[in-house]
Design a protein around this motif. Structure first.
Motif, mmCIF file in Angstrom:
data_model
loop_
_atom_site.group_PDB
_atom_site.id
_atom_site.type_symbol
_atom_site.label_atom_id
_atom_site.label_comp_id
_atom_site.label_asym_id
_atom_site.label_seq_id
_atom_site.Cartn_x
_atom_site.Cartn_y
_atom_site.Cartn_z
ATOM 1 N N PHE A 1 5.160 -71.422 -0.306
ATOM 2 C CA PHE A 1 3.922 -71.110 -1.011
ATOM 3 C C PHE A 1 3.697 -69.612 -1.160
ATOM 4 C CE2 PHE A 1 3.251 -75.267 0.930
ATOM 5 C CZ PHE A 1 2.765 -76.006 -0.139
ATOM 6 N N ASN A 2 2.830 -69.284 -2.100
ATOM 7 C CA ASN A 2 2.268 -67.952 -2.220
ATOM 8 C C ASN A 2 0.935 -67.962 -1.494
ATOM 9 O OD1 ASN A 2 4.136 -66.471 -4.076
ATOM 10 N ND2 ASN A 2 3.630 -68.182 -5.427
ATOM 11 N N VAL A 3 0.909 -67.428 -0.272
ATOM 12 C CA VAL A 3 -0.281 -67.500 0.569
ATOM 13 C C VAL A 3 -1.091 -66.209 0.417
ATOM 14 C CG1 VAL A 3 -1.180 -67.945 2.875
ATOM 15 C CG2 VAL A 3 1.039 -68.893 2.201
ATOM 16 N N ILE A 4 -2.371 -66.353 0.111
ATOM 17 C CA ILE A 4 -3.266 -65.203 -0.032
ATOM 18 C C ILE A 4 -4.576 -65.521 0.675
ATOM 19 C CG2 ILE A 4 -2.249 -64.379 -2.193
ATOM 20 C CD1 ILE A 4 -4.399 -65.782 -3.742
ATOM 21 N N THR A 5 -5.428 -64.524 0.843
ATOM 22 C CA THR A 5 -6.726 -64.754 1.476
ATOM 23 C C THR A 5 -7.655 -65.497 0.524
ATOM 24 O OG1 THR A 5 -7.642 -62.662 0.698
ATOM 25 C CG2 THR A 5 -6.518 -62.654 2.855
ATOM 26 N N LEU A 6 -8.718 -66.053 1.069
ATOM 27 C CA LEU A 6 -9.663 -66.797 0.238
ATOM 28 C C LEU A 6 -10.333 -65.896 -0.793
ATOM 29 C CD1 LEU A 6 -11.186 -69.411 -0.407
ATOM 30 C CD2 LEU A 6 -12.865 -68.745 1.326
ATOM 31 N N GLY A 7 -10.727 -64.700 -0.374
ATOM 32 C CA GLY A 7 -11.375 -63.800 -1.317
ATOM 33 C C GLY A 7 -10.495 -63.473 -2.498
ATOM 34 N N GLU A 8 -9.221 -63.197 -2.241
ATOM 35 C CA GLU A 8 -8.276 -62.917 -3.319
ATOM 36 C C GLU A 8 -8.061 -64.150 -4.183
ATOM 37 O OE1 GLU A 8 -5.542 -60.858 -5.722
ATOM 38 O OE2 GLU A 8 -7.063 -60.164 -4.304
ATOM 39 N N ALA A 9 -7.992 -65.314 -3.556
ATOM 40 C CA ALA A 9 -7.786 -66.555 -4.310
ATOM 41 C C ALA A 9 -8.973 -66.840 -5.229
ATOM 42 C CB ALA A 9 -7.578 -67.719 -3.342
ATOM 43 N N ALA A 10 -10.199 -66.628 -4.730
ATOM 44 C CA ALA A 10 -11.389 -66.870 -5.553
ATOM 45 C C ALA A 10 -11.397 -65.936 -6.764
ATOM 46 C CB ALA A 10 -12.646 -66.676 -4.717
ATOM 47 N N LYS A 11 -11.012 -64.692 -6.545
ATOM 48 C CA LYS A 11 -10.965 -63.741 -7.658
ATOM 49 C C LYS A 11 -9.937 -64.174 -8.697
ATOM 50 C CE LYS A 11 -8.862 -59.758 -7.216
ATOM 51 N NZ LYS A 11 -8.548 -58.359 -6.800
ATOM 52 N N ARG A 12 -8.763 -64.552 -8.229
ATOM 53 C CA ARG A 12 -7.714 -64.970 -9.163
ATOM 54 C C ARG A 12 -8.074 -66.274 -9.867
ATOM 55 N NH1 ARG A 12 -2.369 -63.045 -8.750
ATOM 56 N NH2 ARG A 12 -2.151 -61.212 -7.407
ATOM 57 N N LEU A 13 -8.744 -67.179 -9.146
ATOM 58 C CA LEU A 13 -9.161 -68.441 -9.759
ATOM 59 C C LEU A 13 -10.152 -68.182 -10.881
ATOM 60 C CD1 LEU A 13 -8.835 -71.552 -9.436
ATOM 61 C CD2 LEU A 13 -10.861 -71.505 -7.976
ATOM 62 N N SER A 14 -11.089 -67.286 -10.659
ATOM 63 C CA SER A 14 -12.092 -66.977 -11.685
ATOM 64 C C SER A 14 -11.457 -66.293 -12.889
ATOM 65 C CB SER A 14 -13.196 -66.095 -11.097
ATOM 66 O OG SER A 14 -12.695 -64.815 -10.733
ATOM 67 N N GLN A 15 -10.344 -65.586 -12.657
ATOM 68 C CA GLN A 15 -9.645 -64.899 -13.748
ATOM 69 C C GLN A 15 -8.553 -65.758 -14.378
ATOM 70 O OE1 GLN A 15 -8.243 -61.432 -11.650
ATOM 71 N NE2 GLN A 15 -10.201 -60.368 -11.787
ATOM 72 N N ASN A 16 -8.365 -66.975 -13.840
ATOM 73 C CA ASN A 16 -7.351 -67.903 -14.329
ATOM 74 C C ASN A 16 -5.944 -67.307 -14.271
ATOM 75 O OD1 ASN A 16 -6.417 -70.355 -15.340
ATOM 76 N ND2 ASN A 16 -6.645 -69.725 -17.479
ATOM 77 N N ASN A 17 -5.644 -66.607 -13.163
ATOM 78 C CA ASN A 17 -4.296 -66.045 -13.016
ATOM 79 C C ASN A 17 -3.719 -66.301 -11.630
ATOM 80 O OD1 ASN A 17 -5.819 -64.249 -11.524
ATOM 81 N ND2 ASN A 17 -4.878 -62.416 -12.381
ATOM 82 N N LEU A 18 -3.935 -67.515 -11.118
ATOM 83 C CA LEU A 18 -3.325 -67.883 -9.846
ATOM 84 C C LEU A 18 -1.808 -67.944 -9.989
ATOM 85 C CD1 LEU A 18 -5.523 -70.846 -8.520
ATOM 86 C CD2 LEU A 18 -5.283 -68.600 -7.455
ATOM 87 N N PRO A 19 -1.070 -67.420 -9.026
ATOM 88 C CA PRO A 19 0.387 -67.592 -9.065
ATOM 89 C C PRO A 19 0.743 -69.040 -8.745
ATOM 90 C CG PRO A 19 -0.282 -66.498 -7.032
ATOM 91 C CD PRO A 19 -1.511 -66.605 -7.877
ATOM 92 N N PRO A 20 1.968 -69.462 -9.055
ATOM 93 C CA PRO A 20 2.379 -70.839 -8.724
ATOM 94 C C PRO A 20 2.277 -71.099 -7.230
ATOM 95 C CG PRO A 20 3.957 -69.804 -10.208
ATOM 96 C CD PRO A 20 3.029 -68.723 -9.752
ATOM 97 N N ARG A 21 1.857 -72.314 -6.885
ATOM 98 C CA ARG A 21 1.819 -72.785 -5.496
ATOM 99 C C ARG A 21 0.982 -71.885 -4.592
ATOM 100 N NH1 ARG A 21 6.742 -72.595 -7.211
ATOM 101 N NH2 ARG A 21 7.390 -70.990 -5.722
ATOM 102 N N THR A 22 -0.206 -71.524 -5.077
ATOM 103 C CA THR A 22 -1.097 -70.689 -4.276
ATOM 104 C C THR A 22 -1.706 -71.506 -3.147
ATOM 105 O OG1 THR A 22 -1.653 -69.327 -6.195
ATOM 106 C CG2 THR A 22 -3.125 -69.207 -4.304
#
Length: 335
Positions: free
Chosen positions: A60-81
Motif C-alpha cells: 500500500f501507499n500509506v499516508i497520514t489521515l490529514g494528508e489522505a483527507a486533503k488528497r481525497l478532497s482534491q480527488n488525487n489519491l494514489p493507488p491503494r491508499t
C-alpha cells in the motif's frame, strides 16, 4: 504465510488499481501487545503486527489521515491508499507499535483521549483488569442485571468481560463510575495497573517522530449521550490539552465508539467541522471515495490474524465502496 499466498495477496491489490485508486481504506487499531493475551486471543501482538506491517509496507501507499483527507478532497489519491490509526492513547502504541511502524517507515495517526494520560486508565480496562486479577471463581453481577457469572476459566472470564462491557458502555459517565466502583469492590481489586496509557512525554515524542496526533475527547464519552454543549467541551478540552503537549494544531478527530446515528449524529459531524477540524473518522465499514463527507470517513479493520484471509477481507471492504452511494450520514449495519 507461504510465498505463494503472499504473492497472490499482493497481486490481488495490484490488479485492482482501477477499482481502488480513488478509494481510501482506513484501518483502526487499539492495542499492540508485547505478548499474546489469553483473554483476547484475537488482539494483535508484536509478532502478528510485524507480519501485518511488513505486508502493508509492500502493498500500500500509506499516508497520514490529514494528508489522505486533503488528497481525497482534491480527488488525487494514489493507488491503494491506506491510513493506519490507533485509538485511545495506549502506552503500547508508543512502546510496541511505533518501533514496528518505524522499522517499515510507515506513518500513522494516533487519536488520544487526554484525560487518561499519565497514569489514568480507560473504563473498559478497569473492567478487564478487575476480572483478570480477581481470585474468585464466580461473581454476582445482579446489580448490573447480569446475575451470577462464572470466572472458572479464561474463556469464562473473557465472556464475563464482554457482558459487562456491553452492559455499561452506554451509561453516562457518573453511572459508569458507580458501576466500576461496584465491580472493584466485588472483585477485591484495590490495586490496578496505572501504566496502560501513554504519558504526555510519549505523546510529544510520537509527534516529534512523525506520528500525527488526533483528538478523541477528554473522557471518551458516547457523544450522543451528552448535550451538544457538553460534547463540544469534551472535544475542545481534549484538543486544547493535546495542542499544549505537542506544540502544534490538532486537526483530525475520531468519534468515541464511532457508530453513525448511534454513538454520534450528524450534529456532531457539523460541530467538528465548525470547530475547525480537517476531518473525522467513524467505525462504519467501507472505504471513502470522492464526495464522501470528510467528517464521517469510514474506518474498519478486518478481523482475523491469518494474513491471506485478512487481506482478502480488506480488499472486499475496498471494493464494496465501488457500489455505495455517498450520503450525508453513513449508515451502519445493525447485525
Amino acid at each position: 504465510m507461504t510465498t505463494l499466498t503472499s504473492l497472490l495477496t499482493r497481486a490481488a491489490f495490484s490488479g485492482s488499481t482501477i477499482l481502488t485508486s480513488s478509494r481510501l481504506s482506513i484501518l483502526i487499531f487499539h492495542r499492540v501487545l508485547s505478548q499474546p493475551d489469553p483473554l483476547f486471543p484475537g488482539e494483535f501482538d508484536k509478532a502478528r503486527f510485524d507480519v501485518l506491517m511488513s505486508f502493508v509496507a509492500r502493498t500500500f501507499n500509506v499516508i497520514t489521515l490529514g494528508e489522505a483527507a486533503k488528497r481525497l478532497s482534491q480527488n488525487n489519491l494514489p493507488p491503494r491508499t491506506l491510513v493506519i490509526t490507533f485509538d485511545d492513547g495506549y502506552a503500547d502504541n508508543a512502546e510496541v507499535a511505533f518501533p514496528i511502524l518505524n522499522k517499515y517507515d510507515i506513518p500513522a495517526t494516533y487519536f488520544v483521549s487526554s484525560g487518561f494520560l499519565n497514569g489514568g486508565r480507560m473504563w473498559n480496562d478497569t473492567v478487564i483488569e478487575c476480572i483478570r486479577h480477581t481470585e474468585f471463581d464466580e461473581i454476582d453481577l445482579s446489580k448490573l442485571g447480569l446475575g451470577v457469572c462464572s470466572l472458572i476459566s479464561t474463556e469464562a472470564r473473557s465472556k464475563t468481560i464482554s457482558l459487562i462491557l456491553g452492559k455499561i458502555k452506554y451509561h453516562n459517565l457518573s453511572e459508569r463510575e458507580d458501576a466500576l466502583g461496584h465491580l472493584e469492590y466485588l472483585t477485591g481489586n484495590n490495586i490496578l495497573p496505572t501504566n496502560l496509557m501513554m504519558s504526555s512525554d510519549q505523546v510529544s515524542k510520537m509527534h516529534r517522530n512523525g506520528i500525527e496526533i488526533g483528538g478523541h475527547t477528554t473522557n471518551h464519552p458516547i457523544l450522543s449521550k451528552l448535550n451538544l454543549k457538553d460534547a463540544e467541551n469534551e472535544i475542545a478540552g481534549d484538543r486544547d490539552r493535546l495542542e499544549g503537549i505537542i506544540g502544534s494544531s490538532i486537526r483530525v478527530f475520531a468519534y468515541p465508539n464511532g457508530k453513525p446515528n448511534h454513538d454520534y449524529t450528524v450534529e456532531h459531524a457539523r460541530l467538528i467541522e465548525k470547530m475547525g477540524f480537517q476531518c473525522a473518522v467513524t467505525t462504519a465499514k467501507g472505504a471513502a471515495k470522492t464526495g464522501a463527507d470528510l467528517f464521517q470517513l469510514p474506518r474498519h479493520t478486518p478481523w482475523g490474524t491469518f494474513l491471506p484471509v485478512w487481506s482478502a477481507r480488506l480488499l472486499m471492504n475496498q471494493l464494496q465502496a465501488r457500489f455505495d452511494v455517498a450520503s450525508p450520514l453513513l449508515s451502519y449495519p445493525t447485525n
